[in-house]
Scaffold this motif. Structure first.
Motif, PDB file in Angstrom:
ATOM      1  N   MET A 684       0.801  -1.218   0.000  1.00 53.59           N
ATOM      2  CA  MET A 684       0.000   0.000   0.000  1.00 53.59           C
ATOM      3  C   MET A 684       0.845   1.284   0.000  1.00 53.59           C
ATOM      4  O   MET A 684       0.530   2.234  -0.740  1.00 53.59           O
ATOM      5  N   PRO A 685       1.908   1.404   0.798  1.00 50.72           N
ATOM      6  CA  PRO A 685       2.672   2.660   0.772  1.00 50.72           C
ATOM      7  C   PRO A 685       3.202   3.011  -0.613  1.00 50.72           C
ATOM      8  O   PRO A 685       3.380   4.188  -0.936  1.00 50.72           O
ATOM      9  N   ALA A 686       3.449   1.984  -1.432  1.00 56.34           N
ATOM     10  CA  ALA A 686       4.010   2.239  -2.760  1.00 56.34           C
ATOM     11  C   ALA A 686       2.990   2.869  -3.699  1.00 56.34           C
ATOM     12  O   ALA A 686       3.365   3.572  -4.649  1.00 56.34           O
ATOM     13  N   TRP A 687       1.693   2.591  -3.465  1.00 56.71           N
ATOM     14  CA  TRP A 687       0.708   3.152  -4.382  1.00 56.71           C
ATOM     15  C   TRP A 687      -0.195   4.210  -3.752  1.00 56.71           C
ATOM     16  O   TRP A 687      -1.110   4.734  -4.392  1.00 56.71           O
ATOM     17  N   LEU A 688       0.091   4.594  -2.510  1.00 57.68           N
ATOM     18  CA  LEU A 688      -0.726   5.611  -1.868  1.00 57.68           C
ATOM     19  C   LEU A 688      -0.600   6.980  -2.522  1.00 57.68           C
ATOM     20  O   LEU A 688      -1.567   7.758  -2.555  1.00 57.68           O
ATOM     21  N   ALA A 689       0.578   7.289  -3.061  1.00 59.34           N
ATOM     22  CA  ALA A 689       0.753   8.590  -3.712  1.00 59.34           C
ATOM     23  C   ALA A 689      -0.176   8.716  -4.929  1.00 59.34           C
ATOM     24  O   ALA A 689      -0.799   9.760  -5.162  1.00 59.34           O
ATOM     25  N   VAL A 690      -0.275   7.620  -5.682  1.00 58.54           N
ATOM     26  CA  VAL A 690      -1.186   7.620  -6.831  1.00 58.54           C
ATOM     27  C   VAL A 690      -2.626   7.696  -6.353  1.00 58.54           C
ATOM     28  O   VAL A 690      -3.473   8.388  -6.956  1.00 58.54           O
ATOM     29  N   ALA A 691      -2.916   7.009  -5.234  1.00 57.00           N
ATOM     30  CA  ALA A 691      -4.275   7.002  -4.705  1.00 57.00           C
ATOM     31  C   ALA A 691      -4.737   8.400  -4.337  1.00 57.00           C
ATOM     32  O   ALA A 691      -5.918   8.739  -4.472  1.00 57.00           O
ATOM     33  N   GLY A 692      -3.797   9.240  -3.868  1.00 55.69           N
ATOM     34  CA  GLY A 692      -4.164  10.609  -3.527  1.00 55.69           C
ATOM     35  C   GLY A 692      -4.686  11.363  -4.732  1.00 55.69           C
ATOM     36  O   GLY A 692      -5.655  12.133  -4.628  1.00 55.69           O
ATOM     37  N   LEU A 694      -6.164  10.014  -7.271  1.00 52.86           N
ATOM     38  CA  LEU A 694      -7.431   9.409  -7.688  1.00 52.86           C
ATOM     39  C   LEU A 694      -8.415   9.265  -6.532  1.00 52.86           C
ATOM     40  O   LEU A 694      -9.373   8.484  -6.626  1.00 52.86           O
ATOM     41  N   ALA A 695      -8.184   9.997  -5.441  1.00 53.15           N
ATOM     42  CA  ALA A 695      -8.987   9.827  -4.232  1.00 53.15           C
ATOM     43  C   ALA A 695     -10.492   9.916  -4.483  1.00 53.15           C
ATOM     44  O   ALA A 695     -11.250   9.059  -4.004  1.00 53.15           O
ATOM     45  N   PRO A 696     -10.992  10.907  -5.230  1.00 54.05           N
ATOM     46  CA  PRO A 696     -12.452  10.973  -5.434  1.00 54.05           C
ATOM     47  C   PRO A 696     -13.019   9.731  -6.092  1.00 54.05           C
ATOM     48  O   PRO A 696     -14.072   9.214  -5.688  1.00 54.05           O
ATOM     49  N   LEU A 697     -12.305   9.216  -7.103  1.00 54.29           N
ATOM     50  CA  LEU A 697     -12.784   8.024  -7.807  1.00 54.29           C
ATOM     51  C   LEU A 697     -12.719   6.802  -6.905  1.00 54.29           C
ATOM     52  O   LEU A 697     -13.659   5.993  -6.856  1.00 54.29           O
ATOM     53  N   ILE A 698     -11.611   6.657  -6.175  1.00 51.62           N
ATOM     54  CA  ILE A 698     -11.458   5.486  -5.295  1.00 51.62           C
ATOM     55  C   ILE A 698     -12.515   5.512  -4.197  1.00 51.62           C
ATOM     56  O   ILE A 698     -13.156   4.493  -3.910  1.00 51.62           O
ATOM     57  N   ALA A 726      -7.648  10.741   1.580  1.00 57.51           N
ATOM     58  CA  ALA A 726      -7.645  12.204   1.586  1.00 57.51           C
ATOM     59  C   ALA A 726      -7.448  12.723   0.165  1.00 57.51           C
ATOM     60  O   ALA A 726      -6.624  12.194  -0.601  1.00 57.51           O
ATOM     61  N   ARG A 727      -8.199  13.755  -0.184  1.00 59.35           N
ATOM     62  CA  ARG A 727      -8.015  14.392  -1.499  1.00 59.35           C
ATOM     63  C   ARG A 727      -6.709  15.177  -1.500  1.00 59.35           C
ATOM     64  O   ARG A 727      -6.166  15.518  -0.446  1.00 59.35           O
ATOM     65  N   ARG A 728      -6.246  15.508  -2.693  1.00 64.82           N
ATOM     66  CA  ARG A 728      -4.980  16.205  -2.813  1.00 64.82           C
ATOM     67  C   ARG A 728      -4.992  17.528  -2.068  1.00 64.82           C
ATOM     68  O   ARG A 728      -4.023  17.908  -1.424  1.00 64.82           O
ATOM     69  N   LYS A 729      -6.123  18.222  -2.126  1.00 71.62           N
ATOM     70  CA  LYS A 729      -6.167  19.519  -1.448  1.00 71.62           C
ATOM     71  C   LYS A 729      -6.154  19.330   0.074  1.00 71.62           C
ATOM     72  O   LYS A 729      -5.635  20.179   0.811  1.00 71.62           O
ATOM     73  N   GLN A 730      -6.692  18.198   0.565  1.00 66.92           N
ATOM     74  CA  GLN A 730      -6.625  17.923   1.995  1.00 66.92           C
ATOM     75  C   GLN A 730      -5.193  17.618   2.425  1.00 66.92           C
ATOM     76  O   GLN A 730      -4.754  18.028   3.497  1.00 66.92           O
ATOM     77  N   VAL A 731      -4.488  16.872   1.579  1.00 61.00           N
ATOM     78  CA  VAL A 731      -3.089  16.575   1.868  1.00 61.00           C
ATOM     79  C   VAL A 731      -2.279  17.862   1.888  1.00 61.00           C
ATOM     80  O   VAL A 731      -1.472  18.105   2.785  1.00 61.00           O
ATOM     81  N   ARG A 732      -2.509  18.731   0.899  1.00 65.07           N
ATOM     82  CA  ARG A 732      -1.766  19.999   0.850  1.00 65.07           C
ATOM     83  C   ARG A 732      -2.072  20.846   2.084  1.00 65.07           C
ATOM     84  O   ARG A 732      -1.179  21.466   2.660  1.00 65.07           O
ATOM     85  N   ALA A 733      -3.345  20.844   2.506  1.00 67.50           N
ATOM     86  CA  ALA A 733      -3.714  21.641   3.678  1.00 67.50           C
ATOM     87  C   ALA A 733      -3.033  21.097   4.934  1.00 67.50           C
ATOM     88  O   ALA A 733      -2.585  21.870   5.794  1.00 67.50           O
ATOM     89  N   GLY A 734      -2.945  19.776   5.038  1.00 70.70           N
ATOM     90  CA  GLY A 734      -2.316  19.183   6.206  1.00 70.70           C
ATOM     91  C   GLY A 734      -0.820  19.395   6.243  1.00 70.70           C
ATOM     92  O   GLY A 734      -0.216  19.452   7.322  1.00 70.70           O
ATOM     93  N   THR A 754      -0.612   8.408   7.575  1.00 67.74           N
ATOM     94  CA  THR A 754      -1.039   9.728   8.046  1.00 67.74           C
ATOM     95  C   THR A 754      -1.192  10.681   6.873  1.00 67.74           C
ATOM     96  O   THR A 754      -2.175  11.432   6.773  1.00 67.74           O
ATOM     97  N   LYS A 755      -0.256  10.637   5.965  1.00 65.22           N
ATOM     98  CA  LYS A 755      -0.293  11.535   4.805  1.00 65.22           C
ATOM     99  C   LYS A 755      -1.478  11.215   3.894  1.00 65.22           C
ATOM    100  O   LYS A 755      -2.138  12.123   3.365  1.00 65.22           O
ATOM    101  N   ALA A 756      -1.781   9.931   3.732  1.00 66.80           N
ATOM    102  CA  ALA A 756      -2.824   9.535   2.777  1.00 66.80           C
ATOM    103  C   ALA A 756      -4.229   9.597   3.356  1.00 66.80           C
ATOM    104  O   ALA A 756      -5.189   9.825   2.621  1.00 66.80           O
ATOM    105  N   PHE A 757      -4.373   9.378   4.678  1.00 62.17           N
ATOM    106  CA  PHE A 757      -5.712   9.284   5.252  1.00 62.17           C
ATOM    107  C   PHE A 757      -5.998  10.352   6.315  1.00 62.17           C
ATOM    108  O   PHE A 757      -7.147  10.735   6.499  1.00 62.17           O
ATOM    109  N   ARG A 758      -4.964  10.782   7.036  1.00 60.93           N
ATOM    110  CA  ARG A 758      -5.190  11.740   8.122  1.00 60.93           C
ATOM    111  C   ARG A 758      -4.153  12.871   8.076  1.00 60.93           C
ATOM    112  O   ARG A 758      -3.422  13.083   9.053  1.00 60.93           O
ATOM    113  N   PRO A 759      -4.043  13.593   6.977  1.00 59.81           N
ATOM    114  CA  PRO A 759      -3.011  14.637   6.904  1.00 59.81           C
ATOM    115  C   PRO A 759      -3.209  15.728   7.951  1.00 59.81           C
ATOM    116  O   PRO A 759      -2.232  16.384   8.342  1.00 59.81           O
TER     117      PRO A 759
END
Length: 1003
Positions: A684-692, A694-698, A726-734, A754-759
């Protein structure tokens, strides 16, 4: 016919009788061991549900000439809970309290009930007024049947005596399968209408009366000479002056005469005002010399430990694990209560004054604090385990020139006893005997009753070492008899001491023991090898004849030492898995966190001990290392291990099953297709960056009907609630304002989850650190490798961790604060064990979980800008508990102002990838019911629920979404509660500042 085929046939026969029987090789392995030095593989294990089940098994074994061994918790140290034939495990189903009679002060309970459960239910039924007195150190997993079989005593036996003294009647099944009841004055058929049973009762009664008459003189001069005379059979109870007490004569027979299915036991008044007095001495002999003085004050307990046990406890669990211990090298625990004196505090003061006058006391103090009292008693209760794998002083202080390892001690001469007034002289002679044989003994035990437990540094792996053990035990038997003592004072004779009974008893008494056994069990099928016709004490030893092969491992489990012959010593992996000695704390149903899967299933196979025994069998019997790593029994045994790491702390021996599981899976799956979850979750850590991206679709997919297909494709149970990315804008805000800063004084490690789900947790953590005047450098591009570690993909985990260590090893000693406790634990413990470099060790030493760092901030005088609510519910995080200390979060919460901390003290059930994986859901939910779910149901509205771990947060989310009895709750991270971005009234800030100042600035 070979044993496997025989076992299969017997199992089929018993199943046809409606019995739960198992002859699988994994099951037989689990029951080949108890807590002794011995190993015997049974043919079949049976789990009876009723007295009639037991009778059916006994009748079958009688007809077919099969041996039968009754077993409770398997915590006995004499080797009397293992056998080559059929083993009956009472602890699985026959574990109920059948009746409590407050007026008559008795209770009727089945043999498989755990002693602490019996005590708890009796207290509940009597409003806390009564309890069952025997409380051996193993009481949280030892059963009533085992206590009766071995005549167990316990920490308070100086007042309450042995189990013998509390038995009123025993419901039995005979070797032929008949049901009888042994009373204080005779023997009757349990069912008066059962003619065969009534006839057998009359026959047995006549034979026992004849045996007693023929041996009156020997019984009166050799039996019941000291308080702890447990060795042999208690035939003195049959004397006319003792009322022909058949029930108590059968206590301590170790299942060799009849099978106890239930017992009516006498209850005692529960003390309400107990005060612990802790005394320090130069050595155990000095401590023993003060026992007569102590007995003058009528204490309920006089227990002792030596410095090696305390040293090991401190090394494993931290200095606060023995808080309140006075100065000295040996210690006595004295319990005084309302039966000791009207004024308990004054009695303690008077006792101390008298001890000072004796001139042997080094230090002494009362321990009124309940938490310290519990902590100190745990040191004594864990003595058997702590003393088996002792931390050397050199490991604690490597600068003193030590090798930095542990050394082992074993039972064998485990619990001899003398009259209390003879204990000091006996211990002096015993110490000389150890020196004579070149051995070291680790001592603890029941000083007030004259019973000393000793673990000895026997070398049971070599023929020479086993010869030393035999010579020592023979000499030790002569020594204790010379002091008027007993070979066993509590644990029974079993395979460890039965051979030596002729040293203690006359030929006439040995013959009487044989006759008594034959009266009850004419064909000798009940637990052969104990007390009568024993095998040699050095046969069937666990550690004998284990091939010392090199099991190459990824984890650093130590380096082989050097044997006496100059050849490499024991392989580190073998040494690690042989750490389990069977004390069975992992089978406890309360206290600590270990072992969540066992607590959910109540099956030995799912305990830490059960898994360790399977691994021990693997290294013993595998034809070669490659096939050993492909052992299917081990894979099955490890499948339901949650990798919570709690055993590494809660197990007195420090068994780390999470590490062994990762190591095994790494080798088992080498060159093989892995479970789908190892790819979807493990990587999962390897593909979490991509998931961010595509967060809305996932997120939309996971909340739609497609979620079931997606889950199945990833090897995930579709019933499990999935997290929202977390959406990209949520990650950026965190992460706004967080960047690498070499000049900052603190490193904030933002892990992948933390970065992907709870920024927002990263932002809150930075805000809290900033409020304390810390400057923060953020590291958000590295990984702790935890998901690869937990799925046993250790090659890749090492590469990830090596990169992380190189990035974090910046030449400073700046603390590395990790908001996700599991990642903090991986960096703290797994990093240096997988990456064998100085950089890895330096980085690991700097890592702190957020709760740990808050403690440091408070130490530095920081006043939190946001107060905690006075009531807080906290889900204990297993990895933080194991790697940073069991009291880490509760202690810091109280310092922060939480007057009441409600602890969900057990695994949440999700445990990283475990709770998501296919095949684990039911066990995962069972685990959550141990602590988390009840805590959520009983939570007062608006009480925050702290889940610093992402897995814990997911467990709360799932429970609130799927369980109508749990009100909706949004769990939070501690950093969120302390985030200064929250607006609060100034007066509340001042109140918090005052509270923190009053706490003294230390955890």
């Amino acid at each position: 016919m070979d044993p496997a085929s025989t076992g299969t046939r017997i199992s089929a026969d018993l199943q046809a009788l409606g019995l739960s029987a198992d002859a699988s090789s994994r099951r037989l392995t689990e029951y080949s061991y108890d807590a002794s030095n011995y190993r015997l593989t049974p043919l079949v294990v049976v789990f009876p549900r009723t007295d009639q089940d037991v009778a059916s098994v006994a009748a079958y074994c009688h007809r077919n000439g099969l041996t039968l061994t009754a077993r409770g918790g398997g915590t006995g140290m004499g080797g009397n809970a293992i056998g080559k034939g059929v083993v009956l495990d009472f602890s699985r189903y026959m574990d109920k309290v059948l009746d409590v009679d407050p007026e008559g002060k008795t209770a009727l309970a089945q043999s498989g009930i755990v002693l602490t459960t019996l005590q708890r239910e009796v207290r509940g039924a009597t409003g806390g007024a009564l309890t069952f007195a025997p409380d051996p150190s193993s009481q949280s997993r030892a059963t009533l049947g085992g206590a009766i079989g071995n005549d167990a005593c316990g920490n308070h036996s100086v007042r309450y005596g042995r189990t013998t003294d509390h038995v009123e009647s025993l419901n039995l099944v005979t070797a032929e399968g008949l049901r009888l009841t042994a009373l204080r004055d005779g023997l009757v058929a349990t069912d008066p209408s059962d003619g065969a049973a009534a006839a057998r009762a009359a026959e047995l009664t006549a034979a026992m009366r004849e045996l007693t008459s023929a041996n009156l003189s020997a019984l009166r001069t050799e039996m019941e000479q000291i308080p702890r005379q447990v060795s042999g059979y208690h035939l003195g109870k049959l004397l006319p002056e003792n009322g022909f007490d058949v029930a108590r004569a059968l206590v301590g027979t170790e299942g060799t005469c009849a099978i106890v299915v239930s017992a009516r036991v006498r209850l005692v008044t529960a003390p309400t005002r107990a005060l612990l007095l802790c005394l320090g001495y130069r050595n155990v002999v000095d401590a023993a010399r003060d026992v007569p003085t102590l007995l003058e004050f009528a204490p309920s307990a006089i227990e002792g430990i030596d410095e090696r046990i305390v040293q090991t406890m401190r090394a494993r669990r931290g200095d606060d694990s023995v808080a309140g211990l006075p100065d000295g090298n040996a210690w006595l625990y004295i319990d005084l209560d309302e039966e000791s004196a009207v004024d308990v505090e004054q009695a303690a003061a008077d006792l101390l004054e008298k001890l000072w006058a004796n001139g042997r006391l080094v230090d002494g103090r009362t321990v009124p604090d309940p938490a310290q009292r519990i902590s100190l008693w745990r040191v004594r209760e864990d003595g058997a385990g702590l003393s088996s794998r002792l931390v050397s002083s050199e490991e604690i202080n490597p600068e003193e020139g030590g090798h930095g390892g542990t050394y082992e001690s074993w039972p064998g001469w485990e619990d001899s006893a003398v009259a209390p007034e003879n204990l000091a002289d006996y211990l002096e002679g015993f110490t000389d005997l150890l020196d004579h044989h070149g051995l070291t003994g680790v001592m603890y035990g029941h000083f007030g009753a004259g019973c000393m437990h000793v673990r000895i540094t026997f070398d049971l792996r070599s023929a020479e070492g086993r010869a030393v053990m035999r010579a020592f035990c023979t000499d030790a038997a002569a020594l204790v008899v010379a002091h008027g003592g007993s070979l066993s004072g509590e644990h029974g004779d079993g395979r460890a001491r039965s051979e030596l009974l002729p040293i203690m008893y006359s030929p006439q008494m040995i013959s009487a023991f044989g006759d008594f056994k034959k009266i009850w069990d004419p064909t000798g099928i009940l637990n052969p090898g104990s007390i009568v016709d024993p095998e040699p004490l050095d046969e069937n030893l666990v550690l004998a004849d284990v091939p010392n092969r090199r099991w190459q491992t990824s984890f650093d489990l130590g380096t082989p030492g050097v044997g006496a012959d100059g050849q490499p010593g024991l392989d580190p992996f073998i040494h690690a898995v042989q750490g389990c000695i069977g004390v069975g704390r992992c089978r406890s149903d309360s206290g600590g966190v270990m072992c969540p899967s066992y607590r959910a299933t109540r099956d030995e196979k799912d305990s830490t001990r059960g898994r360790a025994r399977v691994l021990q069998e693997m290294v013993r019997t595998a034809p070669d290392i490659k096939s050993g790593w492909r052992d299917e029994n081990s894979r099955e045994a490890l499948d339901l291990c949650l990798s919570c790491k709690a055993c590494s702390t809660d197990c007195p021996v420090g068994v780390d099953m999470a590490t062994y599981k990762s190591e095994f899976f790494s080798n088992y799956y080498r060159g093989r297709m892995r479970p789908l979850s190892h790819y979807s979750l493990g990587w999962m850590p390897a593909w979490l960056a991509v998931a961010g991206t595509l967060a809305p679709l996932i997120n939309k997919t996971l909340s739609s009907k497609l979620s079931t297909l997606a889950a199945k494709a990833g090897g995930i149970d579709p019933r499990r609630t999935m997290p929202a990315f977390a959406r990209r804008k949520q990650v950026r805000a965190g992460m706004v304002g967080l960047h690498t800063d070499p000049s900052a004084d603190t490193v904030l490690f933002v892990d992948s989850f933390t970065k992907a789900f709870r920024p927002h947790v990263a932002a809150a953590t930075a805000n809290v650190l900033g409020s304390a005047g810390r400057t923060v450098s953020c590291e958000a591009d590295q990984c702790c490798g935890l998901t690869w570690i937990s799925t046993g993909q250790l090659g890749h985990a090492r590469k990830v961790l090596a990169r992380t260590a190189a990035a974090l090893d910046d030449g400073t000693d700046r603390p590395i604060v990790v908001p996700e406790p599991s990642c903090a634990a991986a960096l703290r413990k797994d990093l240096p064990e997988l990456v064998h470099t100085d950089a890895a060790r330096r980085v690991a030493a700097r890592v702190r979980s957020f709760a740990v760092e808050v403690g440091h901030l408070l130490d530095d005088g920081w006043v939190p800008p946001v107060p905690l609510p006075t009531d807080v519910t906290v889900q204990t995080h297993c990895h933080e508990y194991a790697s940073f200390g069991p009291n880490t979060q509760p202690a810091v919460l109280k310092r922060l102002g939480a007057a009441t901390v409600h602890q969900a003290d057990g695994c949440c059930g999700v445990a990283g990838n475990f709770g998501f994986e296919k095949g684990h859901y039911d066990v995962s939910m069972g685990v959550s019911e141990q602590a988390l779910a009840p805590a959520l149901r009983s939570r007062v509205a608006d009480t925050p629920v702290l889940t610093d771990g992402f897995s814990c947060a997911m467990a709360v989310q799932h429970l609130t979404a799927t369980d109508d009895t749990i009100p909706d709750v949004q769990s939070v991270h501690l950093a969120e509660l302390l985030d200064p971005a929250l607006l609060i009234p100034q007066t509340t800030q001042q109140a918090t500042a005052t509270h923190v100042a009053e706490q003294g600035g230390s955890i």
